[in-house]
Write an enzyme that holds these catalytic residues in place. Structure first.
Site, PDB file in Angstrom:
ATOM      1  N   ARG F 105     -30.410 -19.181 -11.673  1.00 16.39           N
ATOM      2  CA  ARG F 105     -30.034 -18.019 -10.855  1.00 16.39           C
ATOM      3  C   ARG F 105     -28.806 -18.337 -10.003  1.00 16.39           C
ATOM      4  NH1 ARG F 105     -28.796 -13.836 -11.366  1.00 16.39           N
ATOM      5  NH2 ARG F 105     -30.452 -13.784 -12.910  1.00 16.39           N
ATOM      6  N   LYS F 140     -10.134 -10.723   2.943  1.00  7.23           N
ATOM      7  CA  LYS F 140     -11.354  -9.896   2.867  1.00  7.23           C
ATOM      8  C   LYS F 140     -12.289 -10.447   1.790  1.00  7.23           C
ATOM      9  CE  LYS F 140      -9.041  -5.846   4.729  1.00  7.23           C
ATOM     10  NZ  LYS F 140      -8.545  -4.473   4.523  1.00  7.23           N
ATOM     11  N   LYS F 172       0.583  -9.029  12.847  1.00  5.37           N
ATOM     12  CA  LYS F 172       0.172  -7.658  12.557  1.00  5.37           C
ATOM     13  C   LYS F 172       0.507  -6.723  13.718  1.00  5.37           C
ATOM     14  CE  LYS F 172      -3.391  -8.931   9.300  1.00  5.37           C
ATOM     15  NZ  LYS F 172      -4.809  -8.822   8.948  1.00  5.37           N
ATOM     16  N   GLU F 202       4.089  -7.688   9.573  1.00  2.00           N
ATOM     17  CA  GLU F 202       3.714  -6.382   9.035  1.00  2.00           C
ATOM     18  C   GLU F 202       4.605  -5.303   9.648  1.00  2.00           C
ATOM     19  OE1 GLU F 202      -0.593  -5.558   9.313  1.00  2.00           O
ATOM     20  OE2 GLU F 202      -0.044  -3.606  10.131  1.00  2.00           O
ATOM     21  N   ASP F 224       3.212  -2.070   4.954  1.00  2.00           N
ATOM     22  CA  ASP F 224       1.824  -1.626   5.014  1.00  2.00           C
ATOM     23  C   ASP F 224       1.688  -0.122   4.887  1.00  2.00           C
ATOM     24  OD1 ASP F 224      -0.904  -2.310   5.272  1.00  2.00           O
ATOM     25  OD2 ASP F 224      -0.884  -1.532   7.328  1.00  2.00           O
TER      26      ASP F 224
END
Lengths: 284, 284, 284, 284, 284, 284
Positions: F105, F140, F172, F202, F224
């Site tokens: 598994r 992510k 960012k 960004e 972006d």
């Protein structure tokens, strides 16, 4: 008889070495080597000394390479504790180029530092040759590397002091002050100490030494920061009743003189905190 | 703006510090202090500099004391990255005498070593003051302590090189040889490298440098073991097309001359492997 | 003076306790309590003795509850090392019912076992009251629990032997045989041992003892499996030149007699490997 | 069919055994053996029983020796779960004397304790021979050793109860009280419990038992602290609708009588918390 | 009554979360934020839903932020197990900007994934509303995240299957084949299984089911890969003698039909291996 | 040249895999298999694809089986990074049935998830075939699995973005806002950043882009959430001065169009957070 006392079981060393490998590999491994070297390239690499000294760290280097790749063939030519000359090959590693390059820096960082300690220790020891004094380390070691640094001191011909806070009693000035004097502190220690634990006490003058001697509890006395003349008188006062250890500013150029006082141990933090790295390199 | 870049989150430092504390406490803790000092004794201890330098390791020392006893009151007087004079008090610790004595040696071993690195780095940096050259470290760090040693270089006014094998590409002579030359190795690197990763390549002469420049792939060139005259010519050849870094036998007495060549970075392993411990002590 | 020597720093105990909590909680925690008890239920629980004895494990139990839930209020009424009667409340825990029930079994498993060891030790110690003999433990401890079992021996009024293989030298019959006899083995030990490490040697007869005495190297002699009469002669032979320790089949009913021989230490593995759990319970 | 159910995968046991080895080796390993025994000495050691019993811990002892030195040759003569007589050799270990001496105490500490549990369990089981009752353990195990202590119960012929708090529901008196009675608590458990988890509930009298039976939710009923006469009536009331388990003060001399009541399981914490160590030794 | 069953003790979750934080922070932490944001900047951040669903991962997100910085103020507005609409604020975090930015991605990666699982589970559960059938997960979970993924299934209104290989017996086709058929395999299981462990067996047809029923050993039967018509007949055959579970290709569009067969549990690996991440974001 | 870049050293992968094995084995291992399958049964198992895709996770699956049982013979037929058809055998495992069933598994959970990511990546890459655009992942990823998920992206033909917060600078919107605008933030970054670290920033519009270009500090610009038309203009503005990366809602059906804009990198979180598991099974 072989030098088993100067090596450590692998199971003790491995966690420290895994930690060092993980630190250098990071989360993604050697992205340079994986990018540019064909996976099936094999090398024979030589770990060479670029200056003379006393070797330490060969056991650690070997474990480093084998943890990275168990199929590497590692041969040690000059074992931990042996002297080397500039140009000597200490170790040969044969196998996957990728694996050797992954382990190179970790192995060298260990071996250079440890050989530096062994070499510095050997220099101190050489100054005591005309006497029976022994050179010993302290707890002023690199955080995380104490086990191998203490081995390196052995490799250089020195002796080890206690490992850490839990394996022997060492009563210092702060303890004496807080406990209300030498007699009180020694009685307290005696009241609870295991019979398998040595008791050492630091004194900074002959009056304190006299009190220590009168109590007959301590095993070792630390003669701290004394001038050579005072040391000589202290050793005479002790007259074999205790083991004597001199410490405090024990520079290499003073060791010969100090060892001539009859003191049995000379301890120096510099062996582990200020040794120069021995210059080693990996050649392909 | 505060110096956040020069500190690290506690969650990163704690495992390293716990490891160091465990090493010194051993399996049974401080048997001396527990035997001879009353459990409710309190101290105010001062971490003092016994020579001048640049401070590093205060964050680590503070975490050390607080991991041992969260009720200790720790105040830093001279922060990481600041200069200190002999006699300055860097930190005050108030609370349980037992706790302070348990943490003393670990805190000093870290702070002495790290301040030594910061101090040596500052000496290198001082030699570059008349130029825009930056001093940078290497991967020749103490196994297990790289994160704090690299911080200590920042505290001394230096810059950091890559952390380890996985965060940047550094192509050395062995890679070039194995891959079949500079052009081949650079193309291989470009083919697989992340766009977020810098590529540096080592050259040992101007011919190699010319080939690197003609490929227009690398970000940084490592000018290895060059004489000052050659370095000057190399920098001129590069003419801003790449970042330039000089390495190889970068002794303190050569830094001024090298930084005058216009090279942007000067890297030295000695900063981390051969710095002398700064003399610090804990006074009660 | 408070009994600091008989407690350990939390930082040493926590990994062992976390391991025990994880073992009992499993991967999903207490599915019974979470299923049937409202999350905001609070309890006051009392850790009560159901038989008389000597208490140990209160420090461990407190850490157990606080690791599970730092908001629990834990008050120790009878501290480690103190006697208790049947019905005595040793500790009160107030707070979340869920948290208390999660920690109950781990706390009891530790405290019952450790109080059992302290109680058995106290029984041995009571047999020596008319003498200065001290009771000491061995390395026959439960794997993983040595630190707290050795503390429990202290709580019962006993003393600790060496912690493990690395903090003292204990030369046994196998070592003597392999090294070629008592004189040879003692000389080898002396040649490499740290001055901070005690040397003990096991003898099984008076002839061996004489050889040990003649070498004047050992600190402690282990008089193994000797009849009381022989022990008495051995102590006389030693005459204070060494610390004496009797071991081998030291049953409770023999301790009084053995301690009358003048031997200084009596060691018994039974203290840690065969103590009966003291009956404790948690009442709500 | 072989007894796979009574062994565990090595990968589960190794962390527990590594922890025990580290505890005994300490930070520096076996300083006695390394000091006095030549590194190339080889031994054949026999792990012998010094009293009769049921063997457990051979798998653990074998892993212990092999983790210390993978080149040791370990042969088990009497496997876990088999009976032994006094004088029987359970295991032979051949190879480096240093390695065998390093592992000796850890292996014996495990095997003595686990064989003690298996032996005590077998004594309980023997009392049930005339019935179909099964002996089972509890969660009153040594912190950190539950996996091997539960295996030892299997080796003695017993059965295991739930492993810990997360793999089955066991509703005790405190849960019943807090939830407002038996019916309420069983409904709450049913509302959230996984269909793969058994539900057991403790009752201390027949009235409670009647309520449990009427709800038809529980799988197992724990008949706590009942006299034999009451137990017999309880088993009759249950009449196979639930699995029955008797607990509370289940001394060896009562097992025969209790098992005669028709109860299916008899649980005893004493198996794991109060078994006497089986006397084993390593002979060279 | 509060939903304690659907939360886990922090002490279980913390190692998993520490691992995730270490993975994202790397060896040097957030070099962007430390470089460009003043250390004393504070933020109020909102964790917002960008689509509707069922919330899971709030407990994990809160622990994430608090492990990074215990001084952050975290308030959960929509608890695990509650529905959310697009635009809802699930959690507010106030405090050091640096700390919030360090934890942002880890918190979102957990919460998005877990809310996705809860949301998909809720969709399955909605299809069973007209029946008493329950939706349950499998062991087809993300390696390392099983505890929180199983909680997410609870948050979505589903039920949990066994946690792993050690807490229940599930006999599959390979076991049946290797053991020589259903009767043999069930008898073997019964012979050794703990009375606290449920036994489930997989059947792929009615003939096998009949054999299972005739043995009266299993607690649960897994009706694998059956058409709806066959499932209905199977449930009828079982007639309450066993718990029934349907599995194999249980797509959302089939759940309504399958739950109408009277089967008690419907298990789906897709809940954990193929749920879409719920779109969440952190807004400042 | 072999695909070394797409594999990782075992020493990096093993802790993650050990963690996953421990999670599934639980505290007691596979109680089903141990109960019903004879310990000496051997199998040959085939890991088969049940749908077409790109393979990843074979290295992980192999390590999984070998960590459980080093005597298993594992042969990989379709290596990581290669395509497979439905019905293809990817790997054969021969040896102990118990060992294979224990690892099944975990191996499938890894391989199914990773092959799903590789397959989805390959679908994205296929859409860029007519251009030189490269597909890249984000942070992510699944907590705890980043190293293997990023490898899976390589196996699918994609490229990796930075590993985590410490190996590259990515500025960012929040950073820009907090630092007081693009010019300020870039200058701060330049002032402290290592020369071995790339700087990405960004931008959400062309005005911001113009400011970035004018500063000449960043290496990469993140365009972006731009419409295709705007992206095309942005790429033109950049004109090779920076590396360009497009992100934000990069669905498969948009990749062809976006890659036609001339942008160099297209990043998508969906590759790692929303890939469907590839259907794999183990057949005996």
């Amino acid at each position: 008889m072989s030098i088993a006392f100067k090596s450590l079981p692998d199971i003790i060393l491995e966690p420290m070495i895994r930690n060092a490998i993980a630190e250098d590999l990071g989360q993604y491994g050697d992205i340079t080597t994986r990018a540019v070297i064909a996976a099936d390239t094999t090398y024979t690499a030589r770990l060479n000394a670029r200056e003379a000294g006393v070797v330490s760290g060969m056991q650690v280097a070997e474990i480093t390479f084998l943890l990275i790749d168990a199929s590497l063939q590692v041969t040690t030519h000059i074992a931990d504790g042996q002297p080397c000359k500039s140009g000597d090959t200490l170790m040969t590693i044969h196998g996957s180029a990728t694996s050797i390059l992954m382990g190179e820096r970790v192995a060298l960082n260990f071996a250079g530092r440890l050989s530096g300690i062994a070499t510095m220790t050997a220099a101190f020891v050489a100054e005591t040759r005309h006497t029976t004094a022994r050179i010993t380390c302290t707890r002023k070691t690199t955080p995380g590397l104490r086990i191998v640094e203490k081995q390196a001191v052995l490799h250089g011909g020195g002796f080890n002091h206690r490992f850490g806070l839990s394996d022997a009693i060492l009563i210092k000035d702060n303890h004496i002050a807080a406990a209300g004097g030498i007699s009180a502190v020694l009685e307290r220690a005696k009241a609870v100490a295991s019979h398998m634990v040595r008791i050492e006490i630091e004194v900074d003058g002959l009056e304190q030494l006299a009190e220590v001697l009168s109590k007959n509890i301590a095993d070792v006395v630390l003669l701290d920061n004394m001038e050579t003349k005072t040391l000589k008188r202290a050793v005479k006062m002790v007259n074999g009743a205790l083991i004597t250890e001199a410490s405090g500013n024990m520079r290499l150029d003073r060791i010969g003189e100090v060892s001539g006082t009859g003191v049995e141990y000379i301890s120096s933090g510099a062996l582990t905190h200020s040794a120069q790295t021995l210059d080693l390199g990996l050649d392909f």
